[in-house]
Design a protein around this motif. Structure first.
Motif, mmCIF file in Angstrom:
data_model
loop_
_atom_site.group_PDB
_atom_site.id
_atom_site.type_symbol
_atom_site.label_atom_id
_atom_site.label_comp_id
_atom_site.label_asym_id
_atom_site.label_seq_id
_atom_site.Cartn_x
_atom_site.Cartn_y
_atom_site.Cartn_z
ATOM 1 N N GLY A 97 0.806 -1.177 0.224
ATOM 2 C CA GLY A 97 0.014 0.042 0.046
ATOM 3 C C GLY A 97 1.007 1.141 0.068
ATOM 4 N N ASP A 98 2.064 1.186 0.600
ATOM 5 C CA ASP A 98 2.990 2.144 0.471
ATOM 6 C C ASP A 98 3.862 2.600 -0.865
ATOM 7 O OD1 ASP A 98 4.412 4.465 2.320
ATOM 8 O OD2 ASP A 98 5.892 3.146 1.850
ATOM 9 N N THR A 99 3.561 1.664 -1.881
ATOM 10 C CA THR A 99 4.603 1.706 -2.756
ATOM 11 C C THR A 99 4.496 3.026 -3.776
ATOM 12 O OG1 THR A 99 2.760 0.396 -4.124
ATOM 13 C CG2 THR A 99 4.710 -0.803 -3.208
ATOM 14 N N ALA A 101 1.850 5.266 -3.016
ATOM 15 C CA ALA A 101 1.111 6.496 -2.562
ATOM 16 C C ALA A 101 2.034 7.032 -1.532
ATOM 17 C CB ALA A 101 -0.131 5.771 -1.555
ATOM 18 N N GLY A 193 -2.443 -4.394 -3.633
ATOM 19 C CA GLY A 193 -2.079 -3.067 -2.897
ATOM 20 C C GLY A 193 -1.533 -2.184 -3.851
ATOM 21 N N MET A 194 -0.457 -2.488 -4.628
ATOM 22 C CA MET A 194 0.120 -1.546 -5.562
ATOM 23 C C MET A 194 -0.928 -0.789 -6.315
ATOM 24 S SD MET A 194 3.338 -2.064 -8.260
ATOM 25 C CE MET A 194 2.307 -3.002 -9.406
ATOM 26 N N SER A 197 -2.607 1.647 -4.263
ATOM 27 C CA SER A 197 -1.748 2.763 -3.887
ATOM 28 C C SER A 197 -1.355 3.718 -5.060
ATOM 29 C CB SER A 197 -0.430 2.074 -3.753
ATOM 30 O OG SER A 197 0.598 2.987 -3.140
ATOM 31 N N THR A 198 -1.836 3.311 -6.105
ATOM 32 C CA THR A 198 -2.005 4.426 -7.583
ATOM 33 C C THR A 198 -3.101 5.180 -7.446
ATOM 34 O OG1 THR A 198 -3.076 2.922 -8.867
ATOM 35 C CG2 THR A 198 -0.635 2.654 -8.694
ATOM 36 N N PRO A 203 -1.053 6.985 2.045
ATOM 37 C CA PRO A 203 -0.538 5.547 2.048
ATOM 38 C C PRO A 203 -1.302 4.745 3.037
ATOM 39 C CG PRO A 203 1.192 7.032 2.862
ATOM 40 C CD PRO A 203 0.180 7.861 2.285
ATOM 41 N N ALA A 206 -4.250 3.567 1.542
ATOM 42 C CA ALA A 206 -3.874 2.204 0.560
ATOM 43 C C ALA A 206 -3.354 1.076 1.494
ATOM 44 C CB ALA A 206 -2.788 2.528 -0.388
ATOM 45 N N MET A 207 -2.746 1.224 2.778
ATOM 46 C CA MET A 207 -2.618 0.031 3.348
ATOM 47 C C MET A 207 -3.700 -0.714 3.857
ATOM 48 S SD MET A 207 0.537 1.662 5.451
ATOM 49 C CE MET A 207 2.092 2.528 4.531
ATOM 50 N N THR A 210 -5.952 -2.512 1.425
ATOM 51 C CA THR A 210 -5.374 -3.568 1.260
ATOM 52 C C THR A 210 -5.317 -4.906 2.214
ATOM 53 O OG1 THR A 210 -3.590 -2.592 -0.154
ATOM 54 C CG2 THR A 210 -3.161 -5.028 0.311
#
Length: 283
Positions: A97-99, A101, A193-194, A197-198, A203, A206-207, A210
């Motif tokens: 989720g952090d990738t 974001a 999750g990726m 993240s977009t 973040p 997104a985390m 996910t």
């Protein structure tokens, strides 16, 4: 510049970007805290069994829990079974989720794209970083489990569920296959999750999304009324590595799981690219 030189330059740039991504990922205190929490799972299981005064009853608790006192090699396998439904998806969800974001939130995403990296290469590097974390996280559980099991309990030949017995070396091969199976199982969640993240610059959102999706998938997978969709859920085969404890090893579920995760990687990787390629980063 010739085409071969262009390809070599692109390859060198991709490797440099991946190396930078891994250095950033594994220098974070958060990453080490999550790995430490995963390492604590087999330690807690082993210590709890060692200090227990009552004998373990087969069928109570996680699978293979009752085998630990006879053979410490079962600590790692039991820890994997405990970690797969919650702890591993939680840590993978945080990393995946952090990738994108996370970079957008810090304001570093625009600088990454100013460099001659390209959006496709950046997405591939981010996913590769998340995939490496999946492998490392799984190995932490397996290796710490084997170590604490060897310290607190006797080690010896392992009786498989097929009734055959293998030595420590034979079990080590199966432990490596357990780690590979679980690592592959987490790749579909990483792709999801990726993609999420977009969609955001927050973040934490997104985390959380996910991690929630991993829980929802597992809940849907236990509802018999939804049996028609069970084979298509990314979590359906997460705990299907029992066949690796047979002689000969049955790779049927291993292959089905790999194909399922590959499908999720392809679909959500394409969705991530579609979103990321049209996203206005520089404003």
């Amino acid at each position: 510049m010739s085409q071969s030189e262009t390809r070599e330059t692109a390859s060198s740039l991709g490797l440099a970007l991946l190396g930078s991504e891994l250095r950033v990922l594994f220098r974070r205190r958060r990453t080490w805290a999550m790995l430490a929490a995963l390492a604590a799972v087999p330690v807690l299981i082993a210590v709890a069994v060692r200090l227990s005064d009552s004998p373990d009853t087969p069928g109570d608790g996680p699978a293979f829990l009752s085998n630990i006192t006879q053979n410490g090699l079962f600590v790692g396998l039991t820890a994997l079974i405990v970690s797969v439904p919650l702890f591993l998806p939680l840590t993978v969800g945080v990393v995946a989720g952090d990738t994108i974001a996370g970079e957008a939130n810090l304001g570093t995403l625009r600088y990454l794209l100013v460099a001659p990296s390209g959006r496709v290469r950046l997405l591939l590097v981010k996913f590769a970083g998340a995939a490496v974390f999946c492998v490392v996280a799984t190995l932490v559980v397996v290796l710490v489990g084997a170590t604490i099991g060897a310290v607190l309990f006797p080690i010896g030949p392992v009786t498989l569920i097929s009734g055959d017995t293998v030595g420590v070396g034979g079990y080590a091969l199966r432990a490596a296959l357990f780690a590979a199976y679980v690592s592959i199982s987490m790749l579909g969640l990483s792709a999801i999750g990726m993609f999420i993240s977009t969609l955001t610059t927050v973040p934490v959102g997104a985390m959380a999304a996910t991690i929630v999706l991993s829980a929802v998938s597992q809940i849907l997978d236990v509802l018999p009324q939804l049996s028609a969709i069970h084979p298509w859920l990314f979590s359906h085969h997460w705990l299907g590595f029992a066949d690796l404890l047979r002689t000969p090893i049955d790779f049927t579920v291993f292959g089905e799981n790999a194909l399922l995760q590959l499908g999720y990687i392809a679909v959500f990787g394409a969705l991530a690219y579609g979103r990321f390629a049209t996203k206005d980063i520089l404003t």
